[in-house]
Design an enzyme around this catalytic site. Structure first.
Site, PDB file in Angstrom:
ATOM      1  CE1 TYR A 179      -4.331  -1.066  -0.255  1.00  0.00           C
ATOM      2  CE2 TYR A 179      -3.456  -2.893   1.019  1.00  0.00           C
ATOM      3  CZ  TYR A 179      -4.441  -2.348   0.218  1.00  0.00           C
ATOM      4  OH  TYR A 179      -5.544  -3.086  -0.115  1.00  0.00           O
ATOM      5  CE1 TYR A 188      -8.533  -4.447   1.870  1.00  0.00           C
ATOM      6  CE2 TYR A 188      -8.491  -5.383   4.084  1.00  0.00           C
ATOM      7  CZ  TYR A 188      -7.888  -5.166   2.868  1.00  0.00           C
ATOM      8  OH  TYR A 188      -6.642  -5.684   2.627  1.00  0.00           O
ATOM      9  CG  ASP A 223     -13.803 -10.079   7.308  1.00  0.00           C
ATOM     10  OD1 ASP A 223     -13.053 -10.381   8.260  1.00  0.00           O
ATOM     11  OD2 ASP A 223     -13.406  -9.531   6.263  1.00  0.00           O
ATOM     12  CE  LYS A 262      -5.911  -6.820   9.673  1.00  0.00           C
ATOM     13  NZ  LYS A 262      -7.036  -6.395   8.852  1.00  0.00           N
TER      14      LYS A 262
END
Ligand SMILES: *Cc1c(COP(=O)(O)O)cnc(C)c1O
Length: 450
Positions: free
Chosen positions: A22, A149, A252, A281
């Site tokens: 990114y 996302y 999610d 994560k």
């Protein structure tokens, strides 16, 4: 001649050899040359400390350098480092599956392991799609929330196509119907907007509902969309509406899981038990990559059959890696500390107090806080990723020893759970100082990549 001289420092060597995520490398400000980290602190080569107020991209839930996690990883490396997970099983993977199923409290489930958040989503997507294929039903469409996302692999990008991050890949995407999100913030629930969206969706479902395999949502908070909050009432009505068409519900929780929103999973703040749950994560304490997809047992049973045709054709080299599973088990142990809820509550109160204190600044708006996520928008700027209006603040914060990474005009703080209230106060002191400075205080500013 000089081209053949060896580069002298880390940044120069980086500039010759590495492609960062990114990042627009052209004109990028120098990267932070980090050398070590401990607790909420990250240290650069020259010994400067920086407060990690975004948990190193939302993963590092306990802070850095945990001896307990390091010891668990070390012991597992020596006992069983890796083995393929087809035709083989082992204690760390089974134990972790048992514990995740117990904490999710979704009923009987199976856990499918993968490597990261994107793959946890890909697995959910493939399971949802093939579930209907195995039943000889054609349901090629997917529902998602606008701006959602779900990761950077091609399937996950398709789900998040309305985010605008992935325009270059449009040609590769499958059809996803995006549902607008009625945003909430402190004291603001847009009940009319919620009703309108649901009514419009109901009309759409009457026509297309039987062609939809699944709805995927980031429950309660959309992370990369800019920490956008929606009400649990909206989420509950949305899920029961789509379920009346047989559509599977996928949560999610890659960002929201592991107490990020104050409960173990966000789903526990809703009256919904999803059919599929994606985790990653914080799952390992945020120090090793691991993804997990929970599927209800009745979905799993839909893959049983006489031939391989109905089985799930998915797996990665490192599926169920014992070291990653051992890290996740150790992280769960840390989260079971009886003192932990007290600490979590203190973090929430400090974040909420601080973010609401910004209301006095006309340069901030839409103040919001849930669990350990606090966010606000910079006023009167156009939103979203290509907008760099948060960057001068990120730069100012970095100069003052605080690492934050605004998303467009959205500024958020998402600290590791080892952070103290005083550290949260000091990070917000820096934000308050920037908001109080004249708007043209940083005129000749070049955006940093941080
Ligand atoms: C970060 C994130 C992902 C992708 O996870 P990676 O590990 O970066 O692939 C997916 N979904 C949500 C909600 C996320 O926040």
């Amino acid at each position: 001649m000089s081209e053949n001289l060896p580069p002298v420092n880390l940044l120069q060597r980086d500039a010759r050899s590495v492609w960062h995520p990114y990042t627009q490398h052209q004109g990028a400000a120098p990267f932070l040359p980090v050398q070590s980290a401990s607790g909420p602190w990250i240290y650069t080569e020259d010994g400067r400390p920086y407060l990690d107020m975004i948990s190193s991209w939302w993963v590092n839930i306990h802070g850095h350098g945990s001896r307990f996690l390091a010891d668990a990883i070390h012991a597992q490396c020596l006992a069983l480092d890796h083995v393929q997970f087809a035709g083989i099983t082992h204690e760390p993977a089974v134990q972790l599956a048992e514990k995740l199923i117990a904490r999710a409290a979704m009923g009987d489930c199976r856990v499918f392991y993968s490597d990261n958040g994107s793959t946890a989503v890909e697995v959910a997507l493939k399971i949802a799609h093939q579930y209907w294929v195995n039943r000889n039903e054609k349901r090629p469409l997917i529902l998602a929330l606008e701006g959602g996302y779900h990761g950077d692999t091609v399937g996950a990008m398709s789900l998040g196509r309305s985010s605008g991050f992935f325009n270059a890949f449009e040609d590769l995407f499958f059809e996803v119907h995006a549902i607008p999100v009625p945003e909430t913030w402190h004291d603001h629930i847009p009940a009319d907007a919620e009703e309108k969206i649901l009514t419009r969706l109901e009309a759409w479902l009457k026509e297309k509902g039987a062609s939809v395999s699944a709805l995927i949502v980031e429950p309660l908070v959309q992370g990369a969309a800019g920490m956008r909050f929606h009400s649990h009432g909206f989420l509950e009505k949305l899920c029961s509406l789509v379920r009346s068409y047989g559509i599977l519900v996928v949560f999610d929780e890659v960002m929201t899981g592991f107490y990020r929103l104050g409960t173990f999973f966000a789903l526990q703040q809703t009256a919904i038990l999803p059919d599929l749950l994606c985790l990653s994560k914080g799952i390992t304490g945020g120090i090793l990559p691991l993804g997990a997809t929970l599927a209800q047992s009745w979905i799993f049973e839909g893959f049983l059959g006489e031939t391989f045709q109905t089985a799930l054709a998915h797996g990665h080299s490192f599926t169920g890696n014992p070291i990653c599973c051992a890290a996740a088990l150790a992280s769960l142990t840390l989260l079971e500390d009886p003192e932990f809820p007290v600490r979590l509550n203190a973090i929430h109160r400090a974040l909420e107090r601080n973010v609401l204190s910004l209301k006095v600044s006309p340069r901030s708006t839409r103040h919001r806080c849930l669990g350990t996520v606090a966010a606000f928008d910079l006023a009167s700027t156009s939103a979203r990723y290509g907008d760099f209006s948060g960057r001068p603040l990120a730069h100012f914060a970095r100069e003052n020893g605080v690492l934050i990474r605004p998303i467009g005009n959205v500024v958020y703080v998402l600290p590791p759970y080892c952070v103290t209230s005083a550290q949260i106060d000091s990070a917000f002191d820096v934000i308050r100082a920037w908001l109080a400075s004249p708007e043209d205080a940083f005129p000749a500013y070049t955006p940093p990549s941080c």
